[in-house]
Design a protein around this motif. Structure first.
Motif, PDB file in Angstrom:
ATOM      1  N   ILE A 158     -29.995 -48.430  33.908  1.00  0.00           N
ATOM      2  CA  ILE A 158     -29.409 -47.120  34.932  1.00  0.00           C
ATOM      3  C   ILE A 158     -28.455 -47.479  35.543  1.00  0.00           C
ATOM      4  N   ILE A 159     -27.131 -46.775  35.437  1.00  0.00           N
ATOM      5  CA  ILE A 159     -25.731 -47.503  36.904  1.00  0.00           C
ATOM      6  C   ILE A 159     -26.046 -46.482  37.955  1.00  0.00           C
ATOM      7  N   ILE A 160     -26.241 -46.557  39.197  1.00  0.00           N
ATOM      8  CA  ILE A 160     -26.165 -45.961  39.972  1.00  0.00           C
ATOM      9  C   ILE A 160     -24.579 -45.918  41.016  1.00  0.00           C
ATOM     10  N   SER A 161     -23.808 -45.263  41.378  1.00  0.00           N
ATOM     11  CA  SER A 161     -22.965 -45.427  42.696  1.00  0.00           C
ATOM     12  C   SER A 161     -22.676 -44.887  43.288  1.00  0.00           C
ATOM     13  N   ILE A 162     -22.839 -45.062  44.236  1.00  0.00           N
ATOM     14  CA  ILE A 162     -21.981 -43.926  45.440  1.00  0.00           C
ATOM     15  C   ILE A 162     -20.907 -44.301  46.382  1.00  0.00           C
ATOM     16  N   SER A 163     -20.746 -44.048  46.411  1.00  0.00           N
ATOM     17  CA  SER A 163     -18.338 -44.662  46.964  1.00  0.00           C
ATOM     18  C   SER A 163     -18.494 -43.715  48.360  1.00  0.00           C
TER      19      SER A 163
ATOM     20  N   VAL B 221     -17.234 -38.097  48.976  1.00  0.00           N
ATOM     21  CA  VAL B 221     -18.128 -39.699  48.313  1.00  0.00           C
ATOM     22  C   VAL B 221     -18.446 -39.349  46.498  1.00  0.00           C
ATOM     23  N   ASN B 222     -18.468 -39.862  46.088  1.00  0.00           N
ATOM     24  CA  ASN B 222     -18.786 -39.972  44.530  1.00  0.00           C
ATOM     25  C   ASN B 222     -19.829 -40.418  44.677  1.00  0.00           C
ATOM     26  N   ILE B 223     -20.564 -39.541  43.426  1.00  0.00           N
ATOM     27  CA  ILE B 223     -21.817 -40.661  42.972  1.00  0.00           C
ATOM     28  C   ILE B 223     -21.714 -40.082  41.536  1.00  0.00           C
ATOM     29  N   LYS B 224     -22.116 -41.495  40.870  1.00  0.00           N
ATOM     30  CA  LYS B 224     -22.294 -41.564  39.113  1.00  0.00           C
ATOM     31  C   LYS B 224     -23.655 -42.434  38.835  1.00  0.00           C
ATOM     32  N   ALA B 225     -24.445 -41.532  37.907  1.00  0.00           N
ATOM     33  CA  ALA B 225     -25.143 -42.174  37.367  1.00  0.00           C
ATOM     34  C   ALA B 225     -25.504 -42.315  35.586  1.00  0.00           C
ATOM     35  N   LYS B 226     -25.263 -43.163  34.979  1.00  0.00           N
ATOM     36  CA  LYS B 226     -25.423 -43.317  33.547  1.00  0.00           C
ATOM     37  C   LYS B 226     -25.962 -43.876  33.304  1.00  0.00           C
ATOM     38  N   SER B 227     -25.932 -44.161  31.916  1.00  0.00           N
ATOM     39  CA  SER B 227     -26.999 -44.802  31.143  1.00  0.00           C
ATOM     40  C   SER B 227     -26.204 -45.959  30.006  1.00  0.00           C
ATOM     41  N   GLU B 228     -26.896 -47.208  30.276  1.00  0.00           N
ATOM     42  CA  GLU B 228     -25.969 -48.046  29.312  1.00  0.00           C
ATOM     43  C   GLU B 228     -26.202 -49.413  28.357  1.00  0.00           C
ATOM     44  N   ASN B 229     -27.194 -48.639  27.437  1.00  0.00           N
ATOM     45  CA  ASN B 229     -27.855 -50.280  26.516  1.00  0.00           C
ATOM     46  C   ASN B 229     -29.267 -49.849  27.345  1.00  0.00           C
TER      47      ASN B 229
ATOM     48  N   ASP C 125     -35.773 -55.580  45.027  1.00  0.00           N
ATOM     49  CA  ASP C 125     -36.394 -56.834  44.634  1.00  0.00           C
ATOM     50  C   ASP C 125     -37.398 -56.348  44.236  1.00  0.00           C
ATOM     51  N   ILE C 126     -38.332 -55.694  45.000  1.00  0.00           N
ATOM     52  CA  ILE C 126     -39.350 -54.972  44.376  1.00  0.00           C
ATOM     53  C   ILE C 126     -39.389 -54.540  43.012  1.00  0.00           C
ATOM     54  N   MET C 127     -38.204 -53.851  42.501  1.00  0.00           N
ATOM     55  CA  MET C 127     -38.536 -53.380  41.058  1.00  0.00           C
ATOM     56  C   MET C 127     -37.765 -54.484  40.133  1.00  0.00           C
ATOM     57  N   ASN C 128     -36.982 -55.281  40.067  1.00  0.00           N
ATOM     58  CA  ASN C 128     -36.348 -56.110  39.558  1.00  0.00           C
ATOM     59  C   ASN C 128     -34.817 -55.938  39.210  1.00  0.00           C
ATOM     60  N   ALA C 129     -34.182 -55.180  40.206  1.00  0.00           N
ATOM     61  CA  ALA C 129     -33.091 -54.798  40.447  1.00  0.00           C
ATOM     62  C   ALA C 129     -32.491 -55.096  41.173  1.00  0.00           C
ATOM     63  N   ASP C 130     -30.647 -54.892  40.904  1.00  0.00           N
ATOM     64  CA  ASP C 130     -29.824 -55.218  41.110  1.00  0.00           C
ATOM     65  C   ASP C 130     -28.797 -54.475  42.640  1.00  0.00           C
ATOM     66  N   ILE C 131     -28.572 -54.428  43.455  1.00  0.00           N
ATOM     67  CA  ILE C 131     -27.598 -54.073  43.925  1.00  0.00           C
ATOM     68  C   ILE C 131     -26.107 -54.753  44.936  1.00  0.00           C
ATOM     69  N   TYR C 132     -25.079 -54.189  44.728  1.00  0.00           N
ATOM     70  CA  TYR C 132     -23.910 -55.104  44.918  1.00  0.00           C
ATOM     71  C   TYR C 132     -22.929 -54.154  45.411  1.00  0.00           C
ATOM     72  N   ILE C 133     -22.518 -54.926  46.658  1.00  0.00           N
ATOM     73  CA  ILE C 133     -21.810 -53.895  47.325  1.00  0.00           C
ATOM     74  C   ILE C 133     -19.646 -54.718  47.174  1.00  0.00           C
ATOM     75  N   GLU C 134     -19.179 -53.249  46.584  1.00  0.00           N
ATOM     76  CA  GLU C 134     -17.376 -53.579  46.074  1.00  0.00           C
ATOM     77  C   GLU C 134     -17.409 -52.481  48.344  1.00  0.00           C
TER      78      GLU C 134
ATOM     79  N   PHE D 115     -21.657 -48.886  47.062  1.00  0.00           N
ATOM     80  CA  PHE D 115     -22.737 -49.346  46.699  1.00  0.00           C
ATOM     81  C   PHE D 115     -23.589 -49.247  45.268  1.00  0.00           C
ATOM     82  N   THR D 116     -23.703 -50.062  44.480  1.00  0.00           N
ATOM     83  CA  THR D 116     -23.700 -49.831  43.381  1.00  0.00           C
ATOM     84  C   THR D 116     -25.302 -50.538  42.829  1.00  0.00           C
ATOM     85  N   VAL D 117     -26.036 -50.230  42.027  1.00  0.00           N
ATOM     86  CA  VAL D 117     -27.201 -50.088  41.808  1.00  0.00           C
ATOM     87  C   VAL D 117     -27.539 -50.059  40.589  1.00  0.00           C
ATOM     88  N   LYS D 118     -28.529 -51.282  39.763  1.00  0.00           N
ATOM     89  CA  LYS D 118     -28.008 -51.719  38.333  1.00  0.00           C
ATOM     90  C   LYS D 118     -29.702 -51.544  38.048  1.00  0.00           C
TER      91      LYS D 118
END
Length: 382
Positions: free
Chosen positions: A303-308, A292-300, A350-359, A368-371
């Motif tokens: 904040i992008i968090i991915s859990i694989s 299991v991989n957990i990544k989190a970083k700031s980009e411009n 949705d409440i946070m006005n954020a996005d979540i993606y699945i690959e 799962f990537t949360v932006k």
């Protein structure tokens, strides 16, 4: 001083009741069986008797009958897990003064009624001797939740059974640890650990009920979110550590790459639901010796968090429905969840006005990537 006789074969529970009475300036005498209780009554003046029903040898009913043969005026009450009408009628036929159901059993019984669609059920607050404890908080939140559910008829078909399941699991943990604490073979160190687990579980349960109420109110525009700036990096690690026993048991390799001091302005309790559910999914669907991989970083301004994970993955069709309430694409893991977790995640995103993606690739794993857009991520009170 008032003398109270406590008769309960469960040693730990007997000690807890006696200790509580003593702290409130009563003289409590504990007995583990009816025969010892008879001896105490012979040697002492007793002002009140508190008795369990389910005891080996002479049970509570037979004990009550004997007490009434000795003294018809001494106050006598049952404190028991038995909550059926037959036991209550039998108790009062023996002229007991009151019949009380043990609090955890009351909550479990009330939970069963909610499962069956009875939203009018309420649990009487304990407020023992004018003092409140963790169970009182749970009861208050339970009653508030029941009131909310009763006012929204549409929730009857798709929400109740899942909420009840979420409540029943921690209650079962509390009950199981309580049983272990009552075992005479349990060491003092183990009792201390079990007591800590019960306390932590009761706090988690209270937080769970509060968060469910928050989500329910959010859907009906009735809540003011408790937003504040906090360290997201620390939260991601804290949530991850809650699953340490699982990854150790399954020998899962954890790869963490989290940028330090990522700050986020949000409702901390709600965002923890996101990470806990995504972590839970990753560990649930990762086989032994997996990764299991957990990544989190700031980009411009993001904040992008991915859990694989490199688990079983999912098909494209499953991915289309994964955020629907109660949907479970992999039925082989259905006993480990109820299909509500990712629906909660999506609602909070949705409440946070954020996005979540699945690959995801079937047989290879899922990411799962949360932006989080720091410019858009301003949660307005509604």
């Amino acid at each position: 001083m008032i003398n109270i006789l406590v008769v309960d074969d469960e040693k730990h529970q007997n000690n807890v009741i006696c200790s509580y009475l003593i702290k409130n300036n009563f003289n409590a005498i504990g007995c583990l069986n009816a025969n010892d209780a008879y001896d105490v009554m012979y040697d002492n003046h007793i002002d009140l008797i508190i008795s369990d029903i389910m005891m080996p040898g002479i049970d509570g009913f037979e004990f009550a009958k004997s007490v009434r043969d000795i003294d018809k005026n001494i106050p006598l009450l049952f404190l028991t897990a038995k909550d059926d009408i037959q036991s209550k009628l039998r108790g009062f036929s023996l002229e007991i003064d009151d019949y009380l159901v043990k609090p955890v059993q009351q909550i479990l019984n009330a939970t069963k009624k909610i499962i069956n669609g009875d939203f009018n059920v309420r649990i009487e607050p304990m407020d023992t001797f004018g003092k409140r404890n963790e169970l009182d908080i749970i009861i208050d939140n339970f009653n508030e939740m029941a009131g909310e559910l009763g006012s929204i008829e549409t929730l009857r078909t798709d929400f109740i059974s899942n909420v009840s399941h979420e409540l029943k699991t921690p209650l079962s943990i509390i009950q199981n640890y309580s049983a272990l604490m009552q075992d005479e073979r349990t060491t003092d160190l183990e009792r201390k650990e079990y007591s800590k687990s019960i306390y932590e579980t009761s706090q988690n349960l209270s937080n769970l009920i509060t968060n469910i109420l928050k989500l329910n109110k959010l859907e009906n525009q009735k809540i003011f979110l408790e937003t504040s700036e906090y360290n997201l990096s620390e939260q991601l690690i804290e949530c991850l550590l809650c699953f340490e026993s699982i990854w150790e048991e399954k020998n899962i390799n954890i790869d963490v790459d989290i940028e330090e001091d990522l700050m986020l302005n949000a409702d901390k309790e709600l965002t923890s639901i996101i990470w806990n559910n995504l972590y839970s999914n990753a560990f649930k669907f990762t086989e032994d010796s997996g990764e299991v991989n957990i990544k989190a970083k700031s980009e411009n301004n993001f904040i992008i968090i991915s859990i694989s994970d490199n688990g079983c993955g999912m098909s494209k069709d499953t991915g289309k429905h994964i955020f629907e309430k109660f949907y479970q694409g992999d039925t082989s893991h259905a006993t480990n969840g109820n299909g509500l977790g990712l629906a909660l995640v999506k609602r909070i995103i949705d409440i946070m006005n954020a996005d979540i993606y699945i690959e995801s690739t079937l047989g290879k794993g899922t990411t799962f990537t949360v932006k989080l857009d720091l410019n858009k991520n301003k949660i307005y009170n509604i």
